[in-house]
Design a protein around this motif. Structure first.
Motif: not given
Length: 1028
Positions: A973-989
């Motif tokens: 809930s406290s994460m921005t769109l850019t942070q979520i996208k970054r986390q998503e890319m890290d998870s994919q990696v």
């Protein structure tokens, strides 16, 4: 009047309605030809190039034909003449008709069709290259037909239409869980092919339009009726078999089955729903709907809720395109009305109403009437004859026209067939031309590669020639060294003889020196005696001189009184002094004689002999040193050449065995020990160089052979031992060169040590022992004792493991509390249950083994029985070792988990591994047992108990893992769109990395299992069996 009425009765039915064609010969051959002709026509009408659905009446005729001839020979003889590889629509309709024959045709259709399975596979691969139109459809349909034939060949109890009762399904699996397991896998594969065809057909249609009402759409959808019928039965049987498997096996074992079933359930449900909405299927078939949720196989009562899907095909109405086949000529109502109209034209309408009304004849006489009647009767007879001739002629014309039409149709079909053959031949020639072009290109490539190979071979030949020359040179140098060694040994022999002569002369000189010494000693004694005599005389003279001095003093005193005696005493004094001088000279003379005698003792010939001996010794030492250095130089060259050959690419193709490596290493080690001993003797006595030189040459030769054999063995060894072996060989060669260099240098020859070379050879020997195949060194006489020892050791290992688990449980109860204590108690309790089940299994295996030995040995002893059945005995030994090892490993894993240092996955893997080991023990015990044996039943019950206990361990481990692990809350809930996208890319990696690691681990597991299989095969003697 009676005659007229009888004539009218004849006119009322002037011609028969049916004229029967009566053939002359109705033999079996004519009937066979008629049958084949009818089947050919039906097959050609059913399988044609028109993009319309196959007509049901033609397919039904083909099916009835297979039942008539009890096979499909006629069908395949006609189909083989069709250009199936040249027309995709023709191939698609062939697959449809062939599918109907496999389902509804005679049971021998499958037997007659199996021989064409390879042709269907080739055709499937050919159509698979065509991505447009019917290409992919034909490829997938042909794969489905091949899968169907293979399924029915493996499972002959299943009919072609797959309709079976539950009792027949149980009989098909022979009430064996292994057969049910394999049958379920085959049904999954079969259903997967059906669903692939279903999805491919739907994906090839444009569903935005009403394709089901068009001829092209119906051509593609028509075969799906057979697919729907097969899928309904396969789904029903798969559900029943999975419920049966879940009642016999643990749920974890069937996880893969459940995942595969859920995937196919979703696909089949979606396809059934989409098919039921098509107008084409609504007219021909009633498609069932699958339940909303899949069956729950973990709940046994869910089987009663399962409803078998039933496909309903409505009763078929008379087809409008049916073509009645008649062999007779009928005269219907139209012909009769035509005849009546012609009669009215001749006689008028009054006659048609009342042709013989004699009351209205206008006064016509009776004779005229009779004449008229006779005339009419004659005309009627003539008309009847004309009508019969006309009908006969028309019948013959119709028959001729039909025959001509049949001939023209056959000729047209033949021309089309010839045209198709010509096209096929043209395509074949074109393909053959392409193939020839490819072959020419391949030939040119092969020629170039052959030239390259010849060049390499020439280079290898030159390299071989150089190596051969070097080897010849080395052999020549070795021979020269041996000759030099012989010459040096000969010179040493001559020098030793000379030395012996010198020693003899020296001994003679010593004897003469002894004699001279004795003479000198005697002379010295005599001189000493003379000297003593002179000393005594001198002492006497001195005394006398003192007396004379006293006398002189007294005379002096007297002279003082008076001087008459002075001249007399002066003369005496002078004489005494002369005597003293004389005695002194004599003493000096004796001393000179003593010095001369001592000088005579240093003989000049003896000194010359000693100088000669010293020169010879120096020359001999020089020669020895040069021979030693030359031998060591050649030995170093030999070892260095071996090291260079290890790096030569031509040596890569050389291979060797571990046994040969061990023999070479043993010989080199023994030679190194002898060399160390000879080196020590050489350091103590330089004359021992004669035994050191051959030992050095042999040492270099054996070390070189060991290096080359080690390199050749590494080429066929696994990667890790091969690398270690290669490094040790290189290190051994380097240490050997260092040792030889140390021996060659006079300054370091005393400190040279061969222990490093011996250590390297020992490590190479250890790796060779690792690479040797195991399990082949057990004597046949020891097998019986070894079986009993291994079984006893297994029982002891299990008891020890149980005791350790009890001890760990006691420690956990004393040290842990709360959730951790609960988890540890559950895991250790399930492990204890597994150990008890394994203990029962081992006891049952012992009883069954004892029964097998007693029933099979006859008059022989148990040891002889074990020796006779050595392969079975080795299997028992291997299985027992695996069970004991698995129990120990599992206890260690449980201990680590309880201490918090291990992982739950390791414990689950260990439990499954020990279950597999017990299954191996059961199989090894079961192979020679009687199927009605009570001990065999006990063993099977114990095996089921082990499986249940294994499942309990896995379940308790999973439950404990889920209970202990902390669940991280995912709060984004406290994460921005850019942070979520970054986390998503890290998870994919991370997912990609884990998938890559998983793939590598699976490949490693596969290689490990392959190597385990090879080692087990060597241990069990499979290669020997294959050779026999």
């Amino acid at each position: 009047m009676d005659r007229v009425s009888s004539s009218m009765k004849q006119v009322s039915n002037p011609l028969p309605k049916v004229l029967s064609r009566r053939g002359g010969g109705g033999g079996l051959e004519a009937e066979r030809e008629s049958f084949e002709r009818a089947q050919t026509v039906s097959i050609n009408k059913a399988i044609n190039a028109q993009e319309v659905a196959v007509k049901e009446k033609h397919a039904r005729t083909c099916i009835l034909g297979t039942h008539h001839e009890k096979g499909a020979q006629t069908f395949w003889s006609v189909v083989n003449r069709l250009p199936l590889s040249g027309n995709a629509v023709l191939c698609w309709k062939f697959c449809h008709v062939f599918h109907k024959l496999l389902r509804d045709g005679h049971s021998n259709v499958l037997k007659d069709s199996v021989r064409y399975k390879n042709e269907l596979s080739d055709m499937s691969r050919m159509w698979g290259h065509l991505n447009e139109g019917y290409g992919q459809l034909c490829s997938i349909y042909l794969k489905l037909l091949r899968t169907k034939m293979e399924f029915h060949t493996k499972n002959p109890r299943f009919p072609g239409n797959l309709q079976m009762s539950d009792r027949q399904l149980d009989e098909a699996g022979e009430n064996d869980v292994n057969n049910f397991f394999q049958l379920t896998v085959e049904m999954f594969d079969y259903l997967e092919c059906e669903l692939n065809l279903f999805q491919t057909v739907f994906s090839s249609l444009d569903m935005s339009r009403s394709v089901s009402v068009t001829a092209a759409g119906q051509c593609r959808l028509a075969p799906l009726i057979q697919v729907i019928l097969d899928c309904s039965h396969l789904y029903d049987y798969t559900v029943k078999l999975l419920f049966k498997l879940h009642s016999c096996l643990p749920a974890d074992t069937l996880q893969g089955h459940r995942d595969r079933f859920l995937e196919q359930f979703r696909k089949l449900k979606d396809l059934f729903y989409r098919s039921s909405n098509l107008q084409y299927f609504k007219q021909l078939i009633q498609i069932p709907q699958l339940p909303e949720n899949p069956p729950n196989f973990l709940r046994a009562s869910a089987l009663s809720e399962h409803i078998s899907p039933v496909v309903v095909i409505p009763a078929e109405a008379s087809s409008p395109d049916s073509e009645p086949i008649t062999d007779l000529v009928e005269m219907d109502g139209a012909s009769q009305s035509l005849f009546d109209n012609k009669f009215d034209d001749i006689f008028g309408s009054s006659f048609s109403c009342d042709p013989f009304n004699f009351n209205n004849q206008n006064g016509m006489s009776k004779d005229d009437k009779d004449r008229l009647i006779e005339q009419l009767y004659g005309e009627i007879t003539a008309l009847k004859e004309e009508m019969e001739s006309f009908k006969a002629e028309s019948t013959r014309g119709a028959v001729q026209l039909r025959g001509r039409a049949s001939e023209l149709e056959a000729e047209l079909a033949e021309q089309q067939h010839l045209k198709q053959q010509a096209q096929d031949e043209s395509e074949f020639l074109r393909a053959e031309l392409e193939e020839l072009k490819k072959q020419r290109e391949d030939t040119e490539k092969a020629q170039r590669s052959l030239t390259e190979i010849e060049r390499r071979a020439q280079a290898n030949e030159q390299r071989y020639s150089k190596l051969k020359e070097k080897y010849s040179e080395l052999v020549q140098n070795h021979a020269d060294l041996l000759r030099k060694n012989a010459e040096v040994i000969k010179q040493m022999t001559v020098a030793r003889q000379a030395q012996g002569d010198v020693e003899r002369e020296k001994k003679e000189l010593e004897d003469s020196f002894q004699r001279v010494s004795e003479q000198a000693q005697r002379k010295s004694q005599e001189q000493a005696e003379v000297l003593e005599t002179l000393k005594r005389e001198l002492a006497t003279s001195r005394q006398e001189l003192q007396v004379l001095q006293g006398t002189l003093e007294s005379s002096t005193q007297v002279r003082a009184h008076g001087q008459p005696l002075a001249p007399l005493w002066a003369g005496q004094i002078a004489s005494l002094e002369q005597e003293r001088d004389r005695l002194s000279q004599a003493a000096e003379h004796h001393r000179d004689e003593m010095a001369a005698l001592q000088a005579e003792l240093q003989h000049p010939d003896l000194a010359q002999q000693e100088s000669t001996e010293q020169a010879l010794q120096q020359l001999l030492a020089k020669e020895r040193l040069s021979v030693l250095q030359g031998t060591i130089h050649e030995a170093k060259r030999m070892v260095q050449d071996a090291l260079a050959r290890m790096e030569d690419p031509a040596h890569i193709s050389c291979t060797g065995s571990a046994d040969c490596l061990l023999s070479q290493t043993l010989a080199a080690s023994e030679c190194a020990e002898r060399l160390q001993d000879k080196h020590s003797k050489y350091l103590l006595d330089g004359a021992a160089m004669g035994s050191l030189l051959p030992c050095l040459a042999l040492f270099a030769h054996l070390v070189s052979n060991t290096l080359l054999q080690g390199s050749a063995t590494s080429h066929v060894a696994p990667v890790e031992p091969a690398d270690r072996l290669l490094e040790l060989c290189k290190q051994c060669g380097s240490e050997a060169v260092s040792y030889l260099s140390a021996v060659q240098d006079p300054g370091t020859v005393a400190s040279a040590d061969c222990s490093l070379v011996t250590a390297c050879l020992g490590q190479i020997s250890a790796i060779g022992e690792e690479l040797r195949p195991r399990g082949l060194d057990i004597n046949q006489e020891e097998l019986g004792d070894l079986v009993d020892k291994e079984m006893a050791a297994t029982a002891v290992a299990i008891e020890t493991a149980s005791a350790r688990i009890e001890e760990m449980l006691s420690k956990a109860r004393a040290a842990d509390t709360g959730v951790k204590l609960e988890v540890n108690e559950r895991i250790l309790g399930s492990c204890t249950g597994l150990m008890q089940a394994i203990h029962v299994l081992v006891l049952a295996s012992k009883d069954l083994q004892r029964e097998i030995v007693e029933s099979g040995r006859g008059a022989a002893s148990p040891k002889e029985f074990y020796a006779k059945n050595s392969r079975w005995t080795e299997g028992l030994i291997s299985a027992s070792k695996a069970v004991g090892w698995g129990a120990t490993i599992m206890v260690d894993a449980a201990d680590m988990v309880v201490q918090g240092k291990g992982t739950f996955e390791e414990l689950m893997v260990c439990s499954r591994e020990i279950a597999a080991s017990t299954a191996q023990l059961v199989a090894a015990s079961k192979v020679k047992a009687d199927k009605d044996s009570a001990n065999l039943c006990k063993l099977q019950q114990a095996s089921r108990g082990v499986n249940q206990a294994t499942a309990s361990v896995v379940a308790s481990t999973k439950a404990g893992k889920s209970q202990v692990e902390e669940k991280d809350s995912m709060d984004f809930s406290s994460m921005t769109l850019t942070q979520i996208k970054r986390q998503e890319m890290d998870s994919q990696v991370r997912v990609l990395e884990l998938e890559n690691q998983l793939q590598k681990e699976r490949q490693k597991l596969g290689e490990l299992r392959k190597k385990h299989y090879e080692l087990a095969g060597v241990a069990e003697g499979w290669e020997e069996d294959a050779t026999d």
